[in-house]
Scaffold this motif. Sequence first.
Motif, mmCIF file in Angstrom:
data_model
loop_
_atom_site.group_PDB
_atom_site.id
_atom_site.type_symbol
_atom_site.label_atom_id
_atom_site.label_comp_id
_atom_site.label_asym_id
_atom_site.label_seq_id
_atom_site.Cartn_x
_atom_site.Cartn_y
_atom_site.Cartn_z
ATOM 1 N N ALA A 132 0.602 -5.462 4.904
ATOM 2 C CA ALA A 132 1.899 -6.318 4.314
ATOM 3 C C ALA A 132 2.077 -5.073 3.521
ATOM 4 O O ALA A 132 3.508 -5.770 3.343
ATOM 5 N N LEU A 133 1.867 -4.040 3.133
ATOM 6 C CA LEU A 133 2.810 -3.179 1.941
ATOM 7 C C LEU A 133 3.206 -2.609 3.421
ATOM 8 O O LEU A 133 4.633 -2.573 2.774
ATOM 9 N N LEU A 138 7.153 -2.950 0.819
ATOM 10 C CA LEU A 138 6.864 -2.815 -1.134
ATOM 11 C C LEU A 138 6.091 -1.579 -1.242
ATOM 12 O O LEU A 138 5.688 -1.611 -2.068
ATOM 13 N N VAL A 139 5.365 -0.511 -0.078
ATOM 14 C CA VAL A 139 4.805 0.289 -0.395
ATOM 15 C C VAL A 139 5.670 1.414 -2.015
ATOM 16 O O VAL A 139 4.954 1.738 -2.170
ATOM 17 N N ILE A 255 -2.105 5.344 1.773
ATOM 18 C CA ILE A 255 -1.286 4.921 1.500
ATOM 19 C C ILE A 255 -0.180 6.850 1.056
ATOM 20 O O ILE A 255 0.508 6.669 1.144
ATOM 21 N N ALA A 256 -1.018 6.459 -0.017
ATOM 22 C CA ALA A 256 -0.074 7.489 -1.451
ATOM 23 C C ALA A 256 -0.827 8.822 -0.591
ATOM 24 O O ALA A 256 -0.092 10.182 -1.080
ATOM 25 N N THR A 279 1.747 3.167 8.832
ATOM 26 C CA THR A 279 1.196 2.287 7.318
ATOM 27 C C THR A 279 0.877 1.383 8.250
ATOM 28 O O THR A 279 -0.421 1.059 7.462
ATOM 29 N N VAL A 280 1.831 0.588 9.221
ATOM 30 C CA VAL A 280 1.003 -0.453 9.719
ATOM 31 C C VAL A 280 -0.162 -0.547 10.745
ATOM 32 O O VAL A 280 -1.101 -1.261 10.390
ATOM 33 N N LEU A 281 0.024 0.668 11.540
ATOM 34 C CA LEU A 281 -0.885 1.156 12.532
ATOM 35 C C LEU A 281 -2.563 0.881 11.623
ATOM 36 O O LEU A 281 -3.387 1.377 11.951
#
Length: 429
Positions: A132-133, A138-139, A255-256, A279-281
Amino acid sequence: MTETDDRSSFDSGDIASPRRRPPGLRALKRSCSTETVGAGATGVLFSATGPVAVILGAASVGGLTSTQTASWIFGVFVLNGVLTLVVSWVYRMPLAFFWTIPGTVLVGQSLTNLAWPEVVGAYVVTGVLIVALGSTGLVAAVMRLLPVPIVMAMVAGAFLSFGTELVRSVTADVSIAGTMVVAWVIVSSSARWRPRIPPVLVSLLAGLSALVITDGFSPDAASGLPMVGLPEFVVPVFTWQACGQLVIPLAITVIAVQNGQGAAVLRAAGHRPPITVITVLSGVWSVLVAPLGAVSTCLAGPTNALLTAVGRREHQYIAGMVCGALAVVVGLSAPALVRGLVSVPHTFVAALAGLAMLEALRGAFVAAFGEPADQAESARPALAPLVTLLVTVSGVQVAGLGAPFWALICGVVTALVLDGTAGKRRQPD
């Protein structure tokens, strides 16, 4: 296509598809070399040593069975290996996906008060959140709420036990752990060998040699464990306690911490990784590997650094493909790998994991407590990272939520109330 054209073939922000077709058999043969194949093999060897020792440590703390541990290792190598092979081929760049090591540490701590199916349920929710992020963009907004020093202070606190266990292992068994540390220091201090051979791999070989000389293996400890076996599927159980304790910290480490580090490594090597796709993968694969008990998928920084260390940039995707293919082989032999690691003393595993985490621990402390240039003249250093570190190390649990969650909360509140810096420090690209 020129080198400049190739570098601009990928969008680092939006959902991007490669502008060139994946290489065919003839192009693969042209790109293949001893250097790139060796780099791919080295990347897998690194991932199968120290990072696997971190999984074993977390599994031991959580009381997981050998079958559950082997299934975890199967998931992070086989499924992530397939992803690495395919994406490296499609995007013509080394894109090694493995697992979040900070997340693994957090899971080990959480298993003291959460059931295994609850943790797996948190894995699934984490994957959905990451998707979703990533897909909505929205990340960046989320990360602005969590300054880098606070995130890295939480990571440093989670990693700290590996450093202290390393020290204890040396004092408890200097013949094994001490030999491994000496080997690590020798390679780490060599400007010639450090870029070519991972120091932790040399430590592994030195430790195994010391075990042979001292007859330190315990084959009876692994006598009841299988050499081969199928992964054990876990039915996720979704609870507010597990999700509240793990989802946000896990998503942040992916993510970070991990994806950010991996992307930085690739950019430094001249590549332009498609960040949104990555990110999505990471989120999608986190959901897929979860039923196997495998922690969340991410772009692997240290492994990608090894893949990009040698060879022409436009041929380094071969290293990624080799890494992915060999990772599948390692994952299929997960029971044998667990059997082998169980037969060695705890000091060996603790030293190996500690040495593998040492650079990451140093980097976390530097990122958390190093003063940026624009604050160098500040009369009072920021307090928030220290508060975050202390809460993480304390292991406190409040309202069923673990220390990493409360560490982030306390860090952000401290930054807002006492430091006045939350969200003002520049986030990594």
